[in-house]
Design a protein around this motif. Structure first.
Motif, PDB file in Angstrom:
ATOM      1  N   ALA A  93       0.880  -1.297   0.119  1.00 46.42           N
ATOM      2  CA  ALA A  93      -0.001   0.097   0.014  1.00 46.42           C
ATOM      3  C   ALA A  93       0.845   1.264  -0.082  1.00 46.42           C
ATOM      4  CB  ALA A  93      -0.839   0.074   1.320  1.00 46.42           C
ATOM      5  N   ASP A  94       0.625   2.213  -0.824  1.00 41.35           N
ATOM      6  CA  ASP A  94       1.289   3.358  -0.899  1.00 41.35           C
ATOM      7  C   ASP A  94       1.036   4.457   0.477  1.00 41.35           C
ATOM      8  OD1 ASP A  94       2.358   3.264  -3.577  1.00 41.35           O
ATOM      9  OD2 ASP A  94       0.528   2.899  -4.049  1.00 41.35           O
ATOM     10  N   VAL A 141      -6.539  12.258   0.854  1.00 39.69           N
ATOM     11  CA  VAL A 141      -5.805  11.264   0.007  1.00 39.69           C
ATOM     12  C   VAL A 141      -5.505  11.709  -1.486  1.00 39.69           C
ATOM     13  CG1 VAL A 141      -5.740   8.950  -0.911  1.00 39.69           C
ATOM     14  CG2 VAL A 141      -6.306   9.088   1.384  1.00 39.69           C
ATOM     15  N   VAL A 142      -6.820  11.904  -2.026  1.00 41.22           N
ATOM     16  CA  VAL A 142      -6.783  12.320  -3.246  1.00 41.22           C
ATOM     17  C   VAL A 142      -5.834  13.769  -3.878  1.00 41.22           C
ATOM     18  CG1 VAL A 142      -8.019  13.389  -5.417  1.00 41.22           C
ATOM     19  CG2 VAL A 142      -9.105  11.315  -3.901  1.00 41.22           C
ATOM     20  N   THR A 143      -6.251  14.791  -2.871  1.00 44.96           N
ATOM     21  CA  THR A 143      -5.386  15.896  -2.905  1.00 44.96           C
ATOM     22  C   THR A 143      -4.053  15.597  -2.726  1.00 44.96           C
ATOM     23  OG1 THR A 143      -7.443  17.186  -1.900  1.00 44.96           O
ATOM     24  CG2 THR A 143      -5.182  18.330  -1.890  1.00 44.96           C
ATOM     25  N   ALA A 144      -3.477  14.912  -1.898  1.00 47.35           N
ATOM     26  CA  ALA A 144      -2.197  14.574  -1.530  1.00 47.35           C
ATOM     27  C   ALA A 144      -1.410  13.822  -2.778  1.00 47.35           C
ATOM     28  CB  ALA A 144      -1.951  13.877  -0.275  1.00 47.35           C
ATOM     29  N   LEU A 145      -2.051  12.807  -3.140  1.00 51.31           N
ATOM     30  CA  LEU A 145      -1.465  12.030  -4.385  1.00 51.31           C
ATOM     31  C   LEU A 145      -1.427  12.899  -5.610  1.00 51.31           C
ATOM     32  CD1 LEU A 145      -3.406   8.681  -3.846  1.00 51.31           C
ATOM     33  CD2 LEU A 145      -1.117   9.038  -3.497  1.00 51.31           C
ATOM     34  N   THR A 146      -2.490  13.608  -5.735  1.00 51.80           N
ATOM     35  CA  THR A 146      -2.353  14.522  -7.124  1.00 51.80           C
ATOM     36  C   THR A 146      -1.353  15.657  -6.913  1.00 51.80           C
ATOM     37  OG1 THR A 146      -4.918  14.437  -7.246  1.00 51.80           O
ATOM     38  CG2 THR A 146      -3.882  16.027  -8.431  1.00 51.80           C
ATOM     39  N   LYS A 147      -1.268  16.235  -5.875  1.00 52.95           N
ATOM     40  CA  LYS A 147      -0.309  17.178  -5.580  1.00 52.95           C
ATOM     41  C   LYS A 147       1.063  16.562  -5.789  1.00 52.95           C
ATOM     42  CE  LYS A 147       0.822  20.905  -2.614  1.00 52.95           C
ATOM     43  NZ  LYS A 147       0.819  21.542  -1.138  1.00 52.95           N
ATOM     44  N   ALA A 148       1.305  15.523  -5.191  1.00 53.16           N
ATOM     45  CA  ALA A 148       2.785  14.869  -5.198  1.00 53.16           C
ATOM     46  C   ALA A 148       2.749  14.086  -6.592  1.00 53.16           C
ATOM     47  CB  ALA A 148       2.753  13.840  -4.110  1.00 53.16           C
ATOM     48  N   ASN A 149       1.887  13.961  -7.195  1.00 53.13           N
ATOM     49  CA  ASN A 149       1.978  13.228  -8.351  1.00 53.13           C
ATOM     50  C   ASN A 149       2.629  11.760  -8.294  1.00 53.13           C
ATOM     51  OD1 ASN A 149       1.474  12.478 -11.270  1.00 53.13           O
ATOM     52  ND2 ASN A 149       3.195  13.768 -11.915  1.00 53.13           N
ATOM     53  N   SER A 150       2.643  11.265  -6.999  1.00 56.05           N
ATOM     54  CA  SER A 150       3.435  10.059  -6.603  1.00 56.05           C
ATOM     55  C   SER A 150       2.789   9.363  -5.347  1.00 56.05           C
ATOM     56  CB  SER A 150       4.925  10.613  -6.407  1.00 56.05           C
ATOM     57  OG  SER A 150       5.769   9.571  -5.967  1.00 56.05           O
ATOM     58  N   GLY A 151       3.172   8.248  -5.160  1.00 55.79           N
ATOM     59  CA  GLY A 151       3.100   7.585  -3.964  1.00 55.79           C
ATOM     60  C   GLY A 151       4.031   7.236  -3.202  1.00 55.79           C
ATOM     61  N   ASP A 152       5.230   8.283  -3.457  1.00 53.38           N
ATOM     62  CA  ASP A 152       6.483   8.373  -2.789  1.00 53.38           C
ATOM     63  C   ASP A 152       6.180   9.014  -1.385  1.00 53.38           C
ATOM     64  OD1 ASP A 152       9.484   8.089  -2.715  1.00 53.38           O
ATOM     65  OD2 ASP A 152       9.104  10.234  -1.960  1.00 53.38           O
ATOM     66  N   THR A 153       6.556   8.320  -0.333  1.00 54.16           N
ATOM     67  CA  THR A 153       6.317   9.091   0.962  1.00 54.16           C
ATOM     68  C   THR A 153       6.988  10.360   1.005  1.00 54.16           C
ATOM     69  OG1 THR A 153       6.124   6.566   1.838  1.00 54.16           O
ATOM     70  CG2 THR A 153       6.419   8.521   3.380  1.00 54.16           C
ATOM     71  N   GLU A 154       8.039  10.518   0.772  1.00 49.30           N
ATOM     72  CA  GLU A 154       8.714  11.891   1.308  1.00 49.30           C
ATOM     73  C   GLU A 154       7.890  12.805   0.463  1.00 49.30           C
ATOM     74  OE1 GLU A 154      10.702  12.664   3.557  1.00 49.30           O
ATOM     75  OE2 GLU A 154      10.411  10.681   4.205  1.00 49.30           O
ATOM     76  N   LYS A 155       7.488  12.659  -0.946  1.00 47.17           N
ATOM     77  CA  LYS A 155       7.015  13.534  -1.806  1.00 47.17           C
ATOM     78  C   LYS A 155       5.549  13.905  -1.145  1.00 47.17           C
ATOM     79  CE  LYS A 155       9.453  12.512  -6.073  1.00 47.17           C
ATOM     80  NZ  LYS A 155       9.139  11.824  -7.445  1.00 47.17           N
ATOM     81  N   ASN A 189       4.078  10.330  15.083  1.00 48.04           N
ATOM     82  CA  ASN A 189       5.753  10.492  14.486  1.00 48.04           C
ATOM     83  C   ASN A 189       5.192  11.134  12.875  1.00 48.04           C
ATOM     84  OD1 ASN A 189       4.993   8.368  11.930  1.00 48.04           O
ATOM     85  ND2 ASN A 189       4.672   7.215  14.126  1.00 48.04           N
ATOM     86  N   ARG A 190       6.284  11.537  12.103  1.00 49.18           N
ATOM     87  CA  ARG A 190       6.192  12.428  11.054  1.00 49.18           C
ATOM     88  C   ARG A 190       5.269  11.961   9.897  1.00 49.18           C
ATOM     89  NH1 ARG A 190      10.130  11.589   6.694  1.00 49.18           N
ATOM     90  NH2 ARG A 190       9.856  13.751   6.296  1.00 49.18           N
ATOM     91  N   TYR A 191       4.840  10.306  10.024  1.00 44.25           N
ATOM     92  CA  TYR A 191       4.190   9.738   8.967  1.00 44.25           C
ATOM     93  C   TYR A 191       2.810   9.775   9.389  1.00 44.25           C
ATOM     94  CZ  TYR A 191       8.979   8.316   7.763  1.00 44.25           C
ATOM     95  OH  TYR A 191      10.208   8.321   7.548  1.00 44.25           O
ATOM     96  N   ILE A 192       2.204  10.375  10.448  1.00 44.54           N
ATOM     97  CA  ILE A 192       0.888  10.481  10.909  1.00 44.54           C
ATOM     98  C   ILE A 192       0.371  11.753  10.498  1.00 44.54           C
ATOM     99  CG2 ILE A 192      -0.766  10.144  12.827  1.00 44.54           C
ATOM    100  CD1 ILE A 192       1.233   7.773  11.921  1.00 44.54           C
TER     101      ILE A 192
END
Length: 397
Positions: A98-99, A318-332, A140-143
């Motif tokens: 899962a991304d 989720v949609v806003t973040a994935l669209t804005k990052a144009n990636s499933g990469d965590t740091e992006k 933590n920073r991933y939350i």
């Protein structure tokens, strides 16, 4: 000449074949949704899932894809058990690849899941668990959290109470204790002069409230008015049982927090009773909420509930973040999400950069006297903007 012609023909044929071949499809974006679909909180979990899927549908125009990549939602039931929640999230990140993950219903299970996100270095969006520790000392920073926190609930309630005496009745586990702690802090933070007189905790499965109610009544009955009994309860709400014990003979007013529609429609005998809530279908006025109310009513013969709106908000994040990052990469994704604004059925929310808590409006309501139908329950007293909720930053970043 023959060899040259043959070579040219081969090159042209190869080029034509490559141009005709379809480009390789981009890998699916995988989203894990973890919820307590069985157990005491199953109604909340099912609403969250419904709202999440409707949100993805609305925000992708029904295509269920982002930037040409298909969305795959993997739903898992943690039964509101912390050990199972931890295991399922690890499975989602590890086996399912899962991304990004969303969950869960129980605060205890959500807290257990936080270290898993850190271990796998993957985003976990908390919805709908409310414990303050999630964006506090356990963070933590991933939350990130789209759900409101216990403190946001408490600040909204405190903003409506300027003086008097307060007692709390809450469930004897993380959610209840967290909410009462937040409630006491919120009264001080909003400048209220109300005094907390008593805290009463009861087991989640309590059905007989005679003894706890009597302890509350004895503690409150001679204290300065207004005398408020604040009920903090997940699942079947005890308000009717408390009302049967006639707290009004001691001048005590019941003050429920917002609840799901099937519970609130049993409160018709309490017209005029006030409380606060994070969503009610009739309050927000925007295009997204209009669609959600109309479509949900058409599909399910009832308006969307609190946790439906919460699931929708998580889908929007989720949609806003994935669209804005144009990636499933965590740091992006983290870069995209810190400070990110996103539309929800409640209006705009934004992730605070310091602790990734979604800042959002709350609502002060009154139970309606004249209800037109079974779902026409609440009257809006006032929308409480996020700017009026002085939410402290509690994490150690």
């Amino acid at each position: 000449m023959y060899k040259l012609n043959t070579l040219a023909a081969t090159v042209l044929a190869t080029l034509a074949t490559s141009l005709a071949a379809p480009a390789m499809a981009a890998a699916d974006l995988k989203i894990a949704l973890i919820a307590g679909k069985t157990g005491i909180l199953e109604t909340y979990a099912k609403e969250t899932e419904t709202g999440f899927m409707m949100g993805l549908e609305y925000l992708t125009g029904g295509k269920m894809e982002i930037n040409g990549r298909k969305l795959k939602v993997i739903v898992k039931d943690d039964q509101s058990k912390p050990d199972l929640g931890r295991t399922l999230l690890a499975e989602a990140y590890g086996d399912d690849k899962a991304d990004i993950a969303v969950g869960t219903t129980s605060s205890g299970s959500a807290i257990a899941m936080l270290p898993v996100a850190l271990e796998y270095k993957k985003i976990l969006i908390i919805e709908p668990a409310v414990a303050d520790a999630i964006t506090g000392d356990k963070w933590n920073r991933y939350i990130f959290r789209t759900a409101r926190s216990s403190m946001q609930d408490a600040l909204a309630a405190a903003s409506t109470l300027k003086a008097g005496s307060v007692a709390f009745l809450a469930q004897d586990y993380a959610f209840g204790k967290d909410a009462v702690k937040a409630g006491k802090e919120a009264l001080a933070a909003t400048g209220s002069k109300a005094q907390v007189i008593h805290e009463e905790y009861a087991a989640q499965n309590t059905t007989d409230f005679t003894a706890p109610a009597q302890r509350i009544f004895d503690a409150l009955k001679n204290k300065p008015e207004p005398r408020l009994l604040q009920i903090v309860w997940a699942g079947p709400n005890p308000m009717n049982k408390l009302a049967d014990m006639k707290p009004e003979r001691y001048g005590i007013i019941l003050s429920p927090g917002g609840n799901i529609l099937p519970v609130m429609k049993t409160w018709k005998n309490f017209a005029g009773t006030q409380g606060t809530i994070f969503y009610y279908h009739g309050f927000p006025k925007n295009k997204m909420n209009d669609w959600l109310v109309a479509e949900h009513s058409k599909r399910y013969k009832a308006p969307p509930d609190m946790f439906t709106a919460g699931g929708f908000a998580a889908a929007s994040a989720v949609v806003t973040a994935l669209t804005k990052a144009n990636s499933g990469d965590t740091e992006k994704l983290i870069t995209a999400m810190e400070g990110m604004e996103f539309d929800t059925p409640k209006g705009k929310m934004s992730f605070r950069k310091e602790d990734h808590q979604a800042l959002q409006s709350m609502y002060h309501f009154k139970i309606k006297k004249d209800q037109k139908n079974e779902w026409d329950l609440l009257e809006l007293v006032r929308e409480i903007p996020a700017s009026e909720l002085p939410l402290p930053v509690r994490n150690k970043r």
